[in-house]
Design an enzyme around this catalytic site. Structure first.
Site, mmCIF file in Angstrom:
data_model
loop_
_atom_site.group_PDB
_atom_site.id
_atom_site.type_symbol
_atom_site.label_atom_id
_atom_site.label_comp_id
_atom_site.label_asym_id
_atom_site.label_seq_id
_atom_site.Cartn_x
_atom_site.Cartn_y
_atom_site.Cartn_z
ATOM 1 N N SER A 1 0.824 -1.218 0.000
ATOM 2 C CA SER A 1 0.000 0.000 0.000
ATOM 3 C C SER A 1 0.857 1.266 0.000
ATOM 4 C CB SER A 1 -0.917 0.002 1.225
ATOM 5 O OG SER A 1 -1.663 -1.181 1.273
HETATM 6 N N1 SAM Z 1 -0.790 -3.855 3.795
HETATM 7 C C1 SAM Z 1 -0.104 -4.641 2.816
HETATM 8 C C2 SAM Z 1 1.328 -4.189 2.664
HETATM 9 O O1 SAM Z 1 1.736 -3.264 3.373
HETATM 10 O O2 SAM Z 1 2.027 -4.772 1.837
HETATM 11 C C3 SAM Z 1 -0.774 -4.550 1.496
HETATM 12 C C4 SAM Z 1 -2.017 -5.303 1.426
HETATM 13 S S1 SAM Z 1 -2.641 -5.479 -0.199
HETATM 14 C C5 SAM Z 1 -3.244 -3.891 -0.574
HETATM 15 C C6 SAM Z 1 -4.107 -6.427 0.211
HETATM 16 C C7 SAM Z 1 -3.808 -7.851 0.563
HETATM 17 O O3 SAM Z 1 -5.013 -8.456 1.010
HETATM 18 C C8 SAM Z 1 -3.307 -8.678 -0.603
HETATM 19 O O4 SAM Z 1 -2.096 -9.277 -0.280
HETATM 20 C C9 SAM Z 1 -4.419 -9.717 -0.798
HETATM 21 O O5 SAM Z 1 -3.942 -10.956 -1.250
HETATM 22 C C10 SAM Z 1 -4.989 -9.797 0.597
HETATM 23 N N2 SAM Z 1 -6.342 -10.352 0.687
HETATM 24 C C11 SAM Z 1 -7.418 -10.132 -0.097
HETATM 25 N N3 SAM Z 1 -8.474 -10.832 0.348
HETATM 26 C C12 SAM Z 1 -8.053 -11.517 1.448
HETATM 27 C C13 SAM Z 1 -8.676 -12.411 2.354
HETATM 28 N N4 SAM Z 1 -9.959 -12.772 2.241
HETATM 29 N N5 SAM Z 1 -7.945 -12.918 3.366
HETATM 30 C C14 SAM Z 1 -6.640 -12.580 3.514
HETATM 31 N N6 SAM Z 1 -5.989 -11.738 2.680
HETATM 32 C C15 SAM Z 1 -6.695 -11.210 1.668
#
Ligand code: SAM
Length: 228
Positions: A65
């Protein structure tokens, strides 16, 4: 100290200035960001951009992010230091590292095993207290360590907030922060729970990759790539 000819420290200080300018004033949050070298969480191909205030690709169509958004979301959690926290969407582990410096217990869930493993490796480079890593569907929460004082969702949830997350939130002022809306864009929303009473407050629009799972978007509802 420059690494491979790049002065990451100077770039980090410049980024912190931009984050302050966007209204993040919580000294503990700013210090946690200062202590967390973002270039360690970014794939080598994009490392030169690590301190630009922008989301970057991390594989599997997902992103690390935007740092100012990570800072704003962390500030909105209003952590005092003694909380039991659940993070949904480990991604690169960058937000995870920042959270871990600000709470007592942290569980983080990622649906892509490859990202979870890479995040684990990234976080091993820092001297942080233990973190519980879970691979699976974060829309179901993680009941073994509930109730949680804080739940942070780092992917865009559909309008109906996942019920398990509300159920696993502490009734003593627990806060759930998540982007809520359509697949294209969301509104940053903070839900506070007192007893069975739920209050909701919004903090402006944002764009996140979708939260995919049983109580989120279904995989076939997600078209194409989504980036921050
Ligand atoms: N905060 C993270 C970072 O600093 O790198 C970035 C997160 S990224 C925007 C969103 C993440 O949520 C992705 O890695 C995605 O695979 C995960 N995600 C989406 N749906 C999910 C779920 N149901 N359970 C767990 N992770 C999930």
């Amino acid at each position: 100290m420059p690494v491979d000819g790049i002065d990451y420290q100077a770039q980090l200080e410049a980024l912190l200035e931009q984050i302050r300018a966007k209204g993040v004033r919580d000294a503990r949050v700013l210090e946690a960001i200062r202590q967390t070298p973002r270039h360690l969480f970014v794939p080598e191909s994009h490392r030169h951009y690590a301190y630009i205030d922008h989301a970057l690709p991390i594989g599997e169509g997902q992103t690390i992010s935007q740092p100012s958004l990570v800072a704003q979301m962390t500030q909105l959690l209003e952590l005092q230091g003694d909380e039991n926290v659940l993070e949904i969407g480990t991604g690169s582990g960058y937000q995870t590292a920042i959270l871990r410096r600000l709470c007592t217990r942290l569980t983080t869930i990622e649906r892509f095993p490859r990202l979870a493993l890479q995040a684990y490796r990234n976080l091993q480079q820092l001297d942080l207290p233990p973190i519980t890593f879970v691979i699976g569907d974060g829309t179901c929460g993680f009941p073994p360590y509930a109730p949680y004082d804080r739940i942070l969702v780092t992917a865009g949830a559909p309008p109906k907030v996942p019920q398990p997350l509300l159920d696993q939130l502490s009734p003593n002022g627990g806060k759930l922060l998540l982007p809520v809306g359509s697949r294209q864009y969301q509104v940053l929303t903070r839900i506070t729970k007192h007893g069975q009473r739920i209050r909701s407050k919004t903090f402006g629009e944002c764009v996140f990759v979708p939260l995919v799972g049983k109580y989120g978007w279904k995989p076939d509802e997600v078209d194409g790539w989504h980036t921050l």
